[in-house]
Motif scaffolding. Structure first.
Motif, mmCIF file in Angstrom:
data_model
loop_
_atom_site.group_PDB
_atom_site.id
_atom_site.type_symbol
_atom_site.label_atom_id
_atom_site.label_comp_id
_atom_site.label_asym_id
_atom_site.label_seq_id
_atom_site.Cartn_x
_atom_site.Cartn_y
_atom_site.Cartn_z
ATOM 1 N N UNK A 215 10.103 97.197 -34.033
ATOM 2 C CA UNK A 215 9.608 98.116 -33.222
ATOM 3 C C UNK A 215 10.548 99.193 -32.717
ATOM 4 N N UNK A 216 9.851 100.165 -32.930
ATOM 5 C CA UNK A 216 10.586 101.527 -32.484
ATOM 6 C C UNK A 216 9.703 102.276 -31.524
ATOM 7 N N UNK A 217 10.355 102.796 -30.531
ATOM 8 C CA UNK A 217 9.775 103.576 -29.501
ATOM 9 C C UNK A 217 9.636 104.962 -30.068
ATOM 10 N N UNK A 218 8.682 105.594 -29.680
ATOM 11 C CA UNK A 218 8.460 107.121 -30.017
ATOM 12 C C UNK A 218 9.447 107.998 -29.643
ATOM 13 N N UNK A 219 9.708 109.049 -30.409
ATOM 14 C CA UNK A 219 10.601 109.915 -30.035
ATOM 15 C C UNK A 219 10.236 110.999 -28.860
ATOM 16 N N UNK A 220 11.173 111.458 -28.077
ATOM 17 C CA UNK A 220 11.004 112.083 -26.792
ATOM 18 C C UNK A 220 10.039 112.978 -27.083
ATOM 19 N N UNK A 221 9.739 113.794 -27.976
ATOM 20 C CA UNK A 221 8.643 114.886 -27.786
ATOM 21 C C UNK A 221 7.250 114.298 -27.665
ATOM 22 N N UNK A 222 7.070 113.105 -28.847
ATOM 23 C CA UNK A 222 5.874 112.467 -28.424
ATOM 24 C C UNK A 222 5.562 111.712 -27.057
ATOM 25 N N UNK A 223 6.601 111.229 -26.528
ATOM 26 C CA UNK A 223 6.646 110.547 -25.354
ATOM 27 C C UNK A 223 6.155 111.463 -23.980
ATOM 28 N N UNK A 224 6.811 112.776 -24.367
ATOM 29 C CA UNK A 224 6.745 113.761 -23.235
ATOM 30 C C UNK A 224 5.138 114.321 -23.177
ATOM 31 N N UNK A 225 4.415 114.081 -24.604
ATOM 32 C CA UNK A 225 3.114 114.884 -24.630
ATOM 33 C C UNK A 225 2.129 113.520 -24.076
ATOM 34 N N UNK A 226 2.710 112.069 -24.141
ATOM 35 C CA UNK A 226 1.771 111.115 -23.662
ATOM 36 C C UNK A 226 1.926 111.210 -22.303
ATOM 37 N N UNK A 227 2.964 111.329 -21.636
ATOM 38 C CA UNK A 227 3.376 111.372 -20.245
ATOM 39 C C UNK A 227 2.302 112.444 -19.534
ATOM 40 N N UNK A 228 2.514 113.522 -20.178
ATOM 41 C CA UNK A 228 1.831 114.797 -19.826
ATOM 42 C C UNK A 228 0.139 114.573 -19.757
ATOM 43 N N UNK A 229 -0.302 113.896 -20.783
ATOM 44 C CA UNK A 229 -1.684 113.569 -20.905
ATOM 45 C C UNK A 229 -2.065 112.447 -19.959
ATOM 46 N N UNK A 230 -1.244 111.504 -19.593
ATOM 47 C CA UNK A 230 -1.317 110.727 -18.468
ATOM 48 C C UNK A 230 -1.667 111.153 -17.233
ATOM 49 N N UNK A 231 -0.741 112.201 -16.948
ATOM 50 C CA UNK A 231 -0.988 112.872 -15.764
ATOM 51 C C UNK A 231 -1.963 113.893 -15.530
ATOM 52 N N UNK A 232 -2.677 114.156 -16.435
ATOM 53 C CA UNK A 232 -3.891 115.058 -16.331
ATOM 54 C C UNK A 232 -4.974 114.279 -16.269
ATOM 55 N N UNK A 233 -4.940 112.874 -16.057
ATOM 56 C CA UNK A 233 -5.991 112.004 -15.832
ATOM 57 C C UNK A 233 -6.216 112.309 -14.105
ATOM 58 N N UNK A 234 -7.575 112.614 -13.714
ATOM 59 C CA UNK A 234 -7.643 112.796 -12.388
ATOM 60 C C UNK A 234 -7.373 111.579 -11.440
ATOM 61 N N UNK A 235 -7.341 110.343 -11.983
ATOM 62 C CA UNK A 235 -7.360 109.197 -11.275
ATOM 63 C C UNK A 235 -5.962 108.873 -10.988
ATOM 64 N N UNK A 236 -4.914 109.414 -11.765
ATOM 65 C CA UNK A 236 -3.496 109.043 -11.687
ATOM 66 C C UNK A 236 -2.821 110.063 -10.711
ATOM 67 N N UNK A 237 -2.020 109.629 -9.725
ATOM 68 C CA UNK A 237 -1.212 110.414 -8.776
ATOM 69 C C UNK A 237 0.338 110.670 -9.627
ATOM 70 N N UNK A 238 0.857 109.389 -9.922
ATOM 71 C CA UNK A 238 1.990 109.450 -10.475
ATOM 72 C C UNK A 238 2.276 108.324 -11.523
#
Length: 312
Positions: A215-238
């Motif tokens: 099991x390997x966690x993704x690199x910071x660049x991929x994690x940052x992109x995923x976090x940003x995409x989650x925050x772009x969802x209108x239902x999510x505040x934080x």
């Protein structure tokens, strides 16, 4: 898939040619190269199976899909390279040192090595072009990308073809020195060096496949992109927790704890979370996504610092 098929075809032709040359010439380095090419041919079959099996869609028994099959079959391929390629080459080289056999028809060896170098070069260039393109997209240099990529077949073909080209040069020098000096020692040493080279490559591949199986966690660049995409969802505040790990070549499993916008009734929470999960899972890079509500008072993740190890 194309990279694996090109490598498989090239290795099969080369293995047959080297085997015939080894029988005709009696050169230890040529026999080592023949063992190397047969090991590579078997490995490409394993890698082809890895590519096919890992692409199967997820089901009830395998909710994150079959992506990790790629690492299992690639691990088999790496063990084969170590046992067959490295083992046979080193063992035969040692035997040749203590009980040298006469060699001849050096021109046949040179011709086969030359053709093999061209075919291996074509296969390596295919892997190199693919690696360069993906490395540019990831803002990494080629070697760094190949070492870190979640695609084990690309890594295996790249390193095996690079090792093949180096091994051909070693074999050529060993046979040439054998012809010039009349001593079988350079040829035998060349066989041993080819074996050591294959052992090093096999160990690198085994280590990387083991990492992704564990099991390997993704690199910071991929994690940052995923976090940003989650925050772009209108239902999510934080978002207060985010864990993303590779579950196959280019595919990830996402777990997040989120705060939803507004003060919605409890019965509507599950529907909103499921809707966001479905949108995330629609991406071909996401094998499965699981969202849950954050703990009360949990601090929000900062998109500017997505690599905090305490946050997943």
């Amino acid at each position: 898939m194309l990279t694996v098929l090109v490598a498989l075809g090239a290795n099969l032709l080369i293995a047959v040619a080297k085997t015939v040359a080894a029988v005709l010439t009696g050169a230890a380095s040529m026999l080592a190269e023949a063992a190397h090419s047969w090991a590579d041919t078997g490995n490409e079959i394993f890698l082809f199976v890895a590519t096919r099996r890992s692409a199967r869609p997820r089901d009830a028994r395998h909710p994150t899909g079959y992506g990790r099959e790629a690492y299992v079959w690639s691990l088999f391929a790496a063990f084969g390279l170590f046992a067959v390629g490295a083992g046979v080459s080193i063992m035969h080289g040692v035997q040749e040192l203590f009980a040298p056999e006469p060699a001849g028809l050096f021109g046949v060896s040179y011709a086969v090595l030359g053709v093999a170098f061209v075919l291996e070069g074509v296969s390596f260039l295919q892997a190199l072009r693919q690696s360069r393109r993906r490395a540019r997209e990831s803002a990494k240099d080629v070697l760094e990308y190949v070492m870190d990529t979640s695609d084990p077949t690309l890594r295996a073909v790249f390193f095996e073809d690079a090792a093949a080209l180096i091994g051909l040069v070693i074999a050529f020098l060993g046979i040439l020195l054998h012809q010039l000096t009349g001593s079988a020692a350079p040829d035998a040493i060349g066989s041993i060096l080819v074996g050591v080279l294959l052992a090093v490559v096999a160990i690198v591949l085994i280590r990387q496949n083991r990492r992704f199986l564990v099991g390997v966690a993704v690199e910071p660049r991929v994690r940052a992109a995923a976090l940003q995409r989650l925050l772009e969802q209108t239902e999510i505040a934080q978002i207060t927790y985010l864990h993303i790990e590779y579950v196959g070549p280019g595919r990830v499993f996402v777990v997040a704890a989120v705060d939803l916008v507004g003060d919605i009734p409890e019965h509507a929470v599950a529907a909103q979370l499921n809707a966001v999960e479905d949108r995330l899972a629609a991406s071909p890079r996401v094998a499965w996504a699981v969202l849950t509500l954050s703990r009360p008072g949990a601090p929000a993740l900062d998109p500017a610092d997505p690599a905090d190890p305490l946050r997943g």
